[in-house]
Design a protein around this motif. Structure first.
Motif, mmCIF file in Angstrom:
data_model
loop_
_atom_site.group_PDB
_atom_site.id
_atom_site.type_symbol
_atom_site.label_atom_id
_atom_site.label_comp_id
_atom_site.label_asym_id
_atom_site.label_seq_id
_atom_site.Cartn_x
_atom_site.Cartn_y
_atom_site.Cartn_z
ATOM 1 N N ASP A 54 3.353 -1.698 -5.394
ATOM 2 C CA ASP A 54 4.701 -1.484 -5.489
ATOM 3 C C ASP A 54 5.056 -1.325 -4.101
ATOM 4 N N ASP A 55 6.651 -1.883 -3.896
ATOM 5 C CA ASP A 55 6.967 -2.183 -2.664
ATOM 6 C C ASP A 55 7.535 -0.711 -1.983
ATOM 7 N N ASN A 56 7.535 0.225 -2.958
ATOM 8 C CA ASN A 56 8.228 1.508 -2.605
ATOM 9 C C ASN A 56 7.027 2.595 -2.332
ATOM 10 N N ARG A 57 6.677 2.749 -1.277
ATOM 11 C CA ARG A 57 5.630 3.680 -0.842
ATOM 12 C C ARG A 57 5.574 4.872 -1.728
ATOM 13 N N ALA A 58 6.801 5.695 -1.617
ATOM 14 C CA ALA A 58 6.576 6.791 -2.441
ATOM 15 C C ALA A 58 6.533 6.759 -3.979
ATOM 16 N N LEU A 59 7.127 5.654 -4.416
ATOM 17 C CA LEU A 59 6.749 5.587 -5.829
ATOM 18 C C LEU A 59 5.301 5.167 -6.249
ATOM 19 N N ALA A 60 4.624 4.368 -5.394
ATOM 20 C CA ALA A 60 3.384 3.699 -5.510
ATOM 21 C C ALA A 60 2.477 5.030 -5.353
ATOM 22 N N SER A 61 2.782 6.108 -4.398
ATOM 23 C CA SER A 61 1.994 7.436 -4.273
ATOM 24 C C SER A 61 1.941 8.100 -5.514
ATOM 25 N N VAL A 62 3.134 8.348 -6.246
ATOM 26 C CA VAL A 62 3.452 9.199 -7.354
ATOM 27 C C VAL A 62 2.833 8.575 -8.668
ATOM 28 N N ARG A 119 -9.775 7.044 -10.390
ATOM 29 C CA ARG A 119 -9.584 7.162 -9.018
ATOM 30 C C ARG A 119 -8.751 5.823 -8.692
ATOM 31 N N THR A 120 -7.698 6.376 -7.746
ATOM 32 C CA THR A 120 -6.704 5.194 -7.691
ATOM 33 C C THR A 120 -6.634 5.121 -6.182
ATOM 34 N N ALA A 121 -6.099 3.894 -5.713
ATOM 35 C CA ALA A 121 -5.524 3.608 -4.375
ATOM 36 C C ALA A 121 -4.291 2.911 -4.551
ATOM 37 N N TYR A 122 -3.392 2.784 -3.432
ATOM 38 C CA TYR A 122 -2.240 2.127 -3.614
ATOM 39 C C TYR A 122 -1.960 1.268 -2.198
ATOM 40 N N THR A 123 -1.134 0.227 -2.462
ATOM 41 C CA THR A 123 -0.699 -0.578 -1.396
ATOM 42 C C THR A 123 0.665 -0.978 -1.520
ATOM 43 N N THR A 124 1.380 -1.353 -0.322
ATOM 44 C CA THR A 124 2.750 -1.724 -0.558
ATOM 45 C C THR A 124 2.627 -3.229 -0.051
ATOM 46 N N GLU A 125 1.671 -3.734 0.536
ATOM 47 C CA GLU A 125 1.406 -4.866 0.956
ATOM 48 C C GLU A 125 1.037 -5.975 0.036
ATOM 49 N N PRO A 126 1.438 -7.020 -0.313
ATOM 50 C CA PRO A 126 0.775 -7.924 -1.323
ATOM 51 C C PRO A 126 -0.583 -8.642 -0.538
#
Length: 114
Positions: free
Chosen positions: A2-10, A23-30
């Motif tokens: 997701d491009d929105n870091r806060a939303l990706a974290s949530v 077990r999750t990981a997230y990124t905002t960078e394609p």
């Protein structure tokens, strides 16, 4: 993704809360998402559809792997839902409250064949 870091974290934290086996990981960078996918470090991709640099389905198309995925987006669009299904993925419209994360977790499990 997701491009929105806060939303990706949530989203990541909520999925782990709903299903303690995740077990999750997230990124905002394609580019980071694609690198992780290509290294086989992702069991299931959860991606937004509308992002500034790439849409979620284009990300899936660029991936070049058979990684299961869910398009989790604010956009209500039957064409996007159909396009996700045509690629073997799932689609869920973002909503409010915890129930959306239970539905998302169920779709991830479905995509993983669990």
């Amino acid at each position: 993704m997701d491009d929105n870091r806060a939303l990706a974290s949530v989203v990541a934290e909520s999925l782990e809360h709903v299903d303690s086996e995740f077990r999750t990981a997230y990124t905002t960078e394609p580019a980071d998402a694609l690198a992780r996918l290509r290294r086989g470090r992702v069991d299931c991709l959860v991606t937004d559809y509308e992002m500034p640099d790439v849409d979620g389905l284009a990300l899936v198309d660029r991936d070049g792997t058979d990684t299961p995925f869910v398009v989790f987006t604010q956009r209500r669009d039957e064409q996007v839902a159909n396009a996700a299904a045509d690629r073997g993925g799932a689609y869920l419209r973002k909503g409010a409250g915890r129930e959306q994360y239970r539905r998302l977790a169920a779709l991830v499990r479905e995509q993983l064949g669990n």
